[in-house]
Motif scaffolding. Structure first.
Motif, PDB file in Angstrom:
ATOM      1  N   PRO A  40       0.828  -1.215   0.000  1.00 58.29           N
ATOM      2  CA  PRO A  40       0.000   0.000   0.000  1.00 58.29           C
ATOM      3  C   PRO A  40       0.863   1.266   0.000  1.00 58.29           C
ATOM      4  O   PRO A  40       1.840   1.349   0.730  1.00 58.29           O
ATOM      5  CB  PRO A  40      -0.797  -0.120   1.301  1.00 58.29           C
ATOM      6  N   GLY A  41       0.485   2.213  -0.843  1.00 62.79           N
ATOM      7  CA  GLY A  41       1.209   3.478  -0.915  1.00 62.79           C
ATOM      8  C   GLY A  41       2.321   3.485  -1.942  1.00 62.79           C
ATOM      9  O   GLY A  41       2.932   4.519  -2.192  1.00 62.79           O
ATOM     10  N   SER A  42       2.606   2.337  -2.545  1.00 62.35           N
ATOM     11  CA  SER A  42       3.697   2.323  -3.520  1.00 62.35           C
ATOM     12  C   SER A  42       3.193   2.756  -4.889  1.00 62.35           C
ATOM     13  O   SER A  42       2.009   2.657  -5.181  1.00 62.35           O
ATOM     14  CB  SER A  42       4.338   0.926  -3.600  1.00 62.35           C
ATOM     15  N   ARG A  43       4.118   3.245  -5.685  1.00 63.44           N
ATOM     16  CA  ARG A  43       3.769   3.628  -7.048  1.00 63.44           C
ATOM     17  C   ARG A  43       4.609   2.810  -7.998  1.00 63.44           C
ATOM     18  O   ARG A  43       5.757   2.470  -7.704  1.00 63.44           O
ATOM     19  CB  ARG A  43       3.947   5.121  -7.272  1.00 63.44           C
ATOM     20  N   HIS A  44       4.012   2.505  -9.139  1.00 61.56           N
ATOM     21  CA  HIS A  44       4.728   1.713 -10.130  1.00 61.56           C
ATOM     22  C   HIS A  44       5.764   2.591 -10.810  1.00 61.56           C
ATOM     23  O   HIS A  44       5.479   3.731 -11.157  1.00 61.56           O
ATOM     24  CB  HIS A  44       3.746   1.143 -11.161  1.00 61.56           C
ATOM     25  N   LEU A  45       6.954   2.060 -10.963  1.00 59.87           N
ATOM     26  CA  LEU A  45       8.042   2.825 -11.571  1.00 59.87           C
ATOM     27  C   LEU A  45       8.598   2.050 -12.759  1.00 59.87           C
ATOM     28  O   LEU A  45       8.941   0.879 -12.632  1.00 59.87           O
ATOM     29  CB  LEU A  45       9.150   3.061 -10.541  1.00 59.87           C
ATOM     30  N   ASP A  46       8.635   2.699 -13.914  1.00 57.39           N
ATOM     31  CA  ASP A  46       9.266   2.095 -15.082  1.00 57.39           C
ATOM     32  C   ASP A  46       9.956   3.198 -15.873  1.00 57.39           C
ATOM     33  O   ASP A  46      10.036   4.342 -15.419  1.00 57.39           O
ATOM     34  CB  ASP A  46       8.243   1.317 -15.929  1.00 57.39           C
ATOM     35  N   ASN A  47      10.452   2.845 -17.035  1.00 49.30           N
ATOM     36  CA  ASN A  47      11.214   3.825 -17.819  1.00 49.30           C
ATOM     37  C   ASN A  47      10.405   5.061 -18.189  1.00 49.30           C
ATOM     38  O   ASN A  47      10.966   6.135 -18.396  1.00 49.30           O
ATOM     39  CB  ASN A  47      11.774   3.165 -19.083  1.00 49.30           C
ATOM     40  N   THR A  48       9.074   4.930 -18.276  1.00 46.59           N
ATOM     41  CA  THR A  48       8.263   6.082 -18.667  1.00 46.59           C
ATOM     42  C   THR A  48       7.922   6.987 -17.479  1.00 46.59           C
ATOM     43  O   THR A  48       7.601   8.148 -17.664  1.00 46.59           O
ATOM     44  CB  THR A  48       6.952   5.640 -19.349  1.00 46.59           C
ATOM     45  N   THR A  49       8.001   6.462 -16.258  1.00 42.20           N
ATOM     46  CA  THR A  49       7.598   7.275 -15.095  1.00 42.20           C
ATOM     47  C   THR A  49       8.773   7.712 -14.219  1.00 42.20           C
ATOM     48  O   THR A  49       8.605   8.520 -13.320  1.00 42.20           O
ATOM     49  CB  THR A  49       6.595   6.500 -14.215  1.00 42.20           C
ATOM     50  N   VAL A  50       9.963   7.202 -14.507  1.00 43.60           N
ATOM     51  CA  VAL A  50      11.092   7.490 -13.623  1.00 43.60           C
ATOM     52  C   VAL A  50      11.516   8.959 -13.679  1.00 43.60           C
ATOM     53  O   VAL A  50      11.881   9.542 -12.656  1.00 43.60           O
ATOM     54  CB  VAL A  50      12.284   6.539 -13.895  1.00 43.60           C
ATOM     55  N   ALA A  51      11.426   9.590 -14.847  1.00 46.97           N
ATOM     56  CA  ALA A  51      11.843  10.994 -14.956  1.00 46.97           C
ATOM     57  C   ALA A  51      10.967  11.873 -14.074  1.00 46.97           C
ATOM     58  O   ALA A  51      11.465  12.771 -13.384  1.00 46.97           O
ATOM     59  CB  ALA A  51      11.779  11.461 -16.407  1.00 46.97           C
ATOM     60  N   GLU A  52       9.661  11.591 -14.067  1.00 50.16           N
ATOM     61  CA  GLU A  52       8.747  12.373 -13.236  1.00 50.16           C
ATOM     62  C   GLU A  52       9.071  12.182 -11.754  1.00 50.16           C
ATOM     63  O   GLU A  52       9.065  13.127 -10.976  1.00 50.16           O
ATOM     64  CB  GLU A  52       7.302  11.954 -13.513  1.00 50.16           C
ATOM     65  N   LEU A  53       9.382  10.939 -11.372  1.00 49.58           N
ATOM     66  CA  LEU A  53       9.751  10.675  -9.976  1.00 49.58           C
ATOM     67  C   LEU A  53      10.964  11.508  -9.583  1.00 49.58           C
ATOM     68  O   LEU A  53      10.970  12.180  -8.555  1.00 49.58           O
ATOM     69  CB  LEU A  53      10.055   9.187  -9.776  1.00 49.58           C
ATOM     70  N   VAL A  54      11.995  11.472 -10.428  1.00 53.08           N
ATOM     71  CA  VAL A  54      13.233  12.191 -10.125  1.00 53.08           C
ATOM     72  C   VAL A  54      12.984  13.701 -10.084  1.00 53.08           C
ATOM     73  O   VAL A  54      13.485  14.404  -9.214  1.00 53.08           O
ATOM     74  CB  VAL A  54      14.332  11.824 -11.153  1.00 53.08           C
ATOM     75  N   ASP A  55      12.154  14.204 -11.015  1.00 58.30           N
ATOM     76  CA  ASP A  55      11.880  15.638 -11.078  1.00 58.30           C
ATOM     77  C   ASP A  55      11.028  16.132  -9.911  1.00 58.30           C
ATOM     78  O   ASP A  55      11.228  17.233  -9.412  1.00 58.30           O
ATOM     79  CB  ASP A  55      11.137  15.999 -12.376  1.00 58.30           C
ATOM     80  N   LYS A  56      10.046  15.339  -9.495  1.00 57.93           N
ATOM     81  CA  LYS A  56       9.040  15.841  -8.563  1.00 57.93           C
ATOM     82  C   LYS A  56       9.211  15.402  -7.117  1.00 57.93           C
ATOM     83  O   LYS A  56       8.523  15.904  -6.244  1.00 57.93           O
ATOM     84  CB  LYS A  56       7.649  15.413  -9.051  1.00 57.93           C
ATOM     85  N   THR A  57      10.116  14.458  -6.853  1.00 58.36           N
ATOM     86  CA  THR A  57      10.305  13.989  -5.481  1.00 58.36           C
ATOM     87  C   THR A  57      11.473  14.744  -4.865  1.00 58.36           C
ATOM     88  O   THR A  57      12.566  14.746  -5.430  1.00 58.36           O
ATOM     89  CB  THR A  57      10.592  12.472  -5.477  1.00 58.36           C
TER      90      THR A  57
END
Length: 108
Positions: A40-57
């Motif tokens: 619970p609370g986890s988000r799926h991370l792959d090549n298409t979503t990793v840039a957003e994670l790095v930018d917004k976290t």
């Protein structure tokens, strides 16, 4: 200096989640496996979503990486540490171990 990550055992993660400690849980398993069950609370991370994670976290947010058995997550954790996150963890045993130990803590 090589960016490093730390190993995190499932018991500690469960404690952190129960304390509602601020952290970002990311699951790098395939989309179908993630859809069938995840922490619970986890988000799926792959090549298409990793840039957003790095930018917004924020870089001071602890990041916990989850994979199947705790192997692939180590490479991903090391890479994320290299992206400037201060605290990066790889969940030992991965999702398979988590689901086995804590079937009540799986979101489907």
């Amino acid at each position: 200096m090589t960016p490093s990550f730390e190993h995190l055992d499932p018991t500690t993660l469960a404690q952190w989640l129960s304390e509602r400690r601020p952290l970002q849980l990311v699951d790098i398993r395939d989309p179908l496996s993630f859809a069938q069950g995840h922490i619970p609370g986890s988000r799926h991370l792959d090549n298409t979503t990793v840039a957003e994670l790095v930018d917004k976290t924020p870089s001071d947010t602890p990041v916990v990486v989850v994979c199947y058995h705790g192997h692939s997550s180590q490479q991903a954790a090391s890479w994320l540490a290299g992206q400037g996150f201060d605290e990066v963890y790889s969940l030992d045993g991965g999702f398979v171990d988590w689901a086995h130990r804590r079937p009540d803590s799986v979101e489907r």
